[in-house]
Design an enzyme around this catalytic site. Structure first.
Site, PDB file in Angstrom:
ATOM      1  CB  CYS A 280      -4.338 -17.676 -94.785  1.00 51.87           C
ATOM      2  SG  CYS A 280      -5.255 -17.567 -93.329  1.00 51.87           S
TER       3      CYS A 280
ATOM      4  CB  CYS B  88      -7.032 -20.360 -93.873  1.00 50.93           C
ATOM      5  SG  CYS B  88      -7.118 -18.608 -93.661  1.00 50.93           S
ATOM      6  CG  ASP B  89      -4.934 -22.824 -96.449  1.00 54.47           C
ATOM      7  OD1 ASP B  89      -5.992 -23.234 -96.185  1.00 54.47           O
ATOM      8  OD2 ASP B  89      -4.546 -21.950 -97.336  1.00 54.47           O
TER       9      ASP B  89
END
Ligand code: NAP
Length: 307
Positions: free
Chosen positions: A134, A137-138
């Protein structure tokens, strides 16, 4: 009795939330049953540029707007990881991992797909230590660092573009010499000076320094000659598999595990529907997912009311 519904929708991505709007507006007692946050893949997508009427919006924003709409007419949001559906007589039983059992007269399966893993040494043990599925997300953890994206589909290309905002460099590794992603995104990749493409290479193993990812070994697709790419982040985007393990007992899946439905989005088990990425179809998009959700909910409403 409290756990009985007219319709239970499994999954609260665009398909499930669209079904929720149609079912609850029609006056049916409706619930969405989800094991995570609402939005499905929308919340892992940086930008949506093909939702009619909005030229560009953040995936998380569209998810939040859809969720507000999906619960505006009384539909409930339930937490649960579904492990089995039993096709009873009037009511179907939906069993969750924690032992909770819900009953519904119709079930719409909108559980989507889950990311495919590379299945190479070093992958599992480095999840959260440099391996991520992701970028949204990261990605921000990799400011100024070198990262590698595996895959040449729309997901890989879009996420490589997103990562290029933070990373020092982004290498995209594809196993053939052509991309699968759309031409418009391919052009943006070519125009981005931070992104480099390595063609005809397959990932062999992920390297780490004992703490976190330090590189990846690639092999040439034809000669199998190996090369090492130093990097701190690896983002595999090599496709999806349907999230349908809880349907194994019912004869409604194709060989790849996708749900087979008719033009009403109904399976051969009467009252069990499929919508969105989880069904066997050609075009997996937010717009087609919402369409499936609407069709399934409307047909279920007609069936339940005997129209
Ligand atoms: P995809 O289109 O199936 O692409 C998967 C990519 O991973 C391909 O380049 C494939 O290579 C490669 N690959 C597969 N297995 C591999 C392996 N073991 N090792 C190395 N590479 C491997 O998957 P996706 O990008 O997740 O997209 C899924 C669907 O969602 C598609 O229909 C896509 O169009 C859609 N989608 C659309 C949008 C959009 O419209 N904006 C955004 C995201 C996704 P080969 O080509 O050689 O098979």
């Amino acid at each position: 009795m409290e756990r009985q519904y007219d319709i239970i929708i499994i999954g609260a991505g665009p398909a499930g939330m669209s079904a929720s709007i149609y079912a609850s507006r029609a006056g049916l007692k409706t619930a969405m049953l989800e094991m995570g946050a609402p939005g499905g893949k929308l919340i892992k997508t940086y930008e949506i540029a093909n939702w009619p009427g909005i030229k560009e919006t953040a995936g998380a924003q569209l998810a939040s707007d859809m969720f507000e709409h999906a619960t505006a007419f009384g539909s409930e949001y339930l937490y649960g990881n579904v492990v089995q559906i039993q096709d009873g007589t009037e009511y179907k039983k939906i069993l969750c991992e924690d032992g909770t059992c819900y009953e519904a007269r119709a079930v719409i399966v909108a559980s989507g797909t889950k990311e495919r893993m590379l299945q190479i040494p070093g992958e599992v043990e480095n999840i959260g230590r440099g391996v991520s599925y992701c970028a949204v997300c990261d990605g921000a953890f990799f400011k100024g660092k070198d990262v590698v994206v595996i895959g040449g589909g729309n997901s890989a290309l879009e996420e490589a573009l997103y990562l290029s905002q933070f990373a020092g460099s982004v290498h995209i590794v594809i196993r053939r010499d052509v991309f699968r992603g759309d031409a418009i995104i391919q052009q943006r990749i070519k125009d981005n000076p931070k992104i480099h493409v390595i063609k005809k290479h397959i990932p062999v193993r992920i390297l780490d320094d004992g703490m976190r990812v330090s590189g990846i070994v690639l092999a040439h697709s034809d000669t199998l000659e190996e090369m090492t790419l130093e990097c701190m982040g690896i983002f595999p985007y090599i496709g999806q598999d349907p999230a349908t393990s809880f349907l194994q007992g019912l004869d409604v899946l194709n060989a790849q595990g996708y749900l087979l439905v008719d033009e009403n989005c109904e399976t051969t088990c009467k009252g069990i529907y499929g919508a969105g990425d989880v069904i066997h179809k050609q075009l997996r998009q937010v717009v087609t997912a919402t369409s499936d959700g609407a069709i399934a909910a409307q047909h279920a409403f007609h069936q339940l009311k005997g129209i």
